[in-house]
Design a protein around this motif. Structure first.
Motif, PDB file in Angstrom:
ATOM      1  N   ALA A 134       0.843  -1.204   0.000  1.00  0.00           N
ATOM      2  CA  ALA A 134       0.000   0.000   0.000  1.00  0.00           C
ATOM      3  C   ALA A 134       0.878   1.254   0.000  1.00  0.00           C
ATOM      4  N   ALA A 135       1.934   1.259   0.813  1.00  0.00           N
ATOM      5  CA  ALA A 135       2.837   2.412   0.855  1.00  0.00           C
ATOM      6  C   ALA A 135       3.535   2.602  -0.491  1.00  0.00           C
ATOM      7  N   LYS A 136       3.889   1.501  -1.139  1.00  0.00           N
ATOM      8  CA  LYS A 136       4.566   1.586  -2.432  1.00  0.00           C
ATOM      9  C   LYS A 136       3.634   2.119  -3.521  1.00  0.00           C
ATOM     10  N   THR A 137       2.315   1.862  -3.399  1.00  0.00           N
ATOM     11  CA  THR A 137       1.381   2.409  -4.402  1.00  0.00           C
ATOM     12  C   THR A 137       1.365   3.929  -4.341  1.00  0.00           C
ATOM     13  N   LYS A 138       1.633   4.501  -3.177  1.00  0.00           N
ATOM     14  CA  LYS A 138       1.709   5.972  -3.059  1.00  0.00           C
ATOM     15  C   LYS A 138       2.905   6.504  -3.831  1.00  0.00           C
ATOM     16  N   ASP A 139       3.998   5.746  -3.835  1.00  0.00           N
ATOM     17  CA  ASP A 139       5.201   6.174  -4.554  1.00  0.00           C
ATOM     18  C   ASP A 139       4.990   6.170  -6.062  1.00  0.00           C
ATOM     19  N   PRO A 175       0.842   9.036  -9.556  1.00  0.00           N
ATOM     20  CA  PRO A 175       1.173  10.419  -9.918  1.00  0.00           C
ATOM     21  C   PRO A 175       0.526  11.453  -8.983  1.00  0.00           C
ATOM     22  N   THR A 176      -0.616  11.113  -8.404  1.00  0.00           N
ATOM     23  CA  THR A 176      -1.277  12.042  -7.484  1.00  0.00           C
ATOM     24  C   THR A 176      -0.707  11.947  -6.079  1.00  0.00           C
ATOM     25  N   GLY A 177       0.061  10.894  -5.811  1.00  0.00           N
ATOM     26  CA  GLY A 177       0.656  10.706  -4.496  1.00  0.00           C
ATOM     27  C   GLY A 177      -0.279  10.105  -3.463  1.00  0.00           C
ATOM     28  N   LYS A 178      -1.515   9.785  -3.859  1.00  0.00           N
ATOM     29  CA  LYS A 178      -2.487   9.238  -2.912  1.00  0.00           C
ATOM     30  C   LYS A 178      -2.280   7.749  -2.670  1.00  0.00           C
ATOM     31  N   CYS A 182     -11.771  -5.074  -8.625  1.00  0.00           N
ATOM     32  CA  CYS A 182     -11.245  -3.804  -8.137  1.00  0.00           C
ATOM     33  C   CYS A 182     -11.266  -2.814  -9.294  1.00  0.00           C
ATOM     34  N   SER A 183     -10.998  -1.572  -8.999  1.00  0.00           N
ATOM     35  CA  SER A 183     -11.002  -0.548 -10.043  1.00  0.00           C
ATOM     36  C   SER A 183      -9.785  -0.719 -10.952  1.00  0.00           C
ATOM     37  N   ASP A 184      -9.887  -0.170 -12.151  1.00  0.00           N
ATOM     38  CA  ASP A 184      -8.756  -0.199 -13.078  1.00  0.00           C
ATOM     39  C   ASP A 184      -7.562   0.522 -12.465  1.00  0.00           C
ATOM     40  N   ARG A 185      -7.833   1.639 -11.809  1.00  0.00           N
ATOM     41  CA  ARG A 185      -6.773   2.431 -11.182  1.00  0.00           C
ATOM     42  C   ARG A 185      -6.039   1.606 -10.126  1.00  0.00           C
ATOM     43  N   ALA A 186      -6.777   0.901  -9.272  1.00  0.00           N
ATOM     44  CA  ALA A 186      -6.157   0.093  -8.225  1.00  0.00           C
ATOM     45  C   ALA A 186      -5.298  -1.003  -8.840  1.00  0.00           C
TER      46      ALA A 186
END
Length: 165
Positions: A25-30, A33-36, A57-61
């Protein structure tokens, strides 16, 4: 997106990368592009095996998780499992003689599916339907099937494009 093989390839990729759910989960923030990024709870739903695990799940996830694991999305996730039959699966036939049912589009969505498809909230859809009703119109793409609402996504998109132009 639908996870492949109940998430087994995802969990194998996590193990190979030495990541547990909070670290992924922390690595997905890295990589976002939005940093979320994604919350640990959401990643847990997607990667999990228990009662709370989600197949979809969503395409984004899916993209963020695959990117964080340095994998292709197709290695971990497949397309949605939505399908349509061309023939009725009903064993009960209408008893009304001579009444012809209107032709329905090939694919109808319920409100949850439409909100995900449009990336709008369900309350936004409700508001659009109410506004159209106040104008004495039917919201484009809205079809009542029995007492439930279904939506023709193509008609909804066409109406949204016409309104934007």
């Amino acid at each position: 997106m639908r996870r492949l093989d109940k998430g087994a390839p995802l969990r194998a990729a996590m193990k190979a990368a030495g990541l547990d759910i909070p670290r992924l989960a922390a690595k997905t923030k890295d990589v976002d592009p939005t940093g979320k990024g994604l919350s640990a709870a959401y990643v847990g739903f997607i990667a999990g095996q228990g009662k709370t695990a989600r197949e979809e799940c969503s395409d984004r996830a899916a993209e963020l998780i695959a990117s964080a694991l340095d994998k292709e999305v197709g290695d971990l996730f497949g397309e949605s499992s939505l399908f349509l039959t061309l023939e009725s699966t009903s064993t009960r036939r209408s008893q009304i003689k001579g009444e012809r049912k209107p032709e329905l589009p090939e694919r109808l969505m319920d409100q949850r599916e439409l909100s995900e498809f449009l990336r709008k909230s369900r309350s936004w859809i409700d508001k659009q339907i109410q506004d159209a009703k106040q104008r004495g119109e039917t919201w484009p793409g809205l079809i009542y099937v029995g007492s439930s609402r279904r939506f023709d996504p193509h008609a909804v998109l066409d109406a949204m494009r016409q309104r934007a132009a």
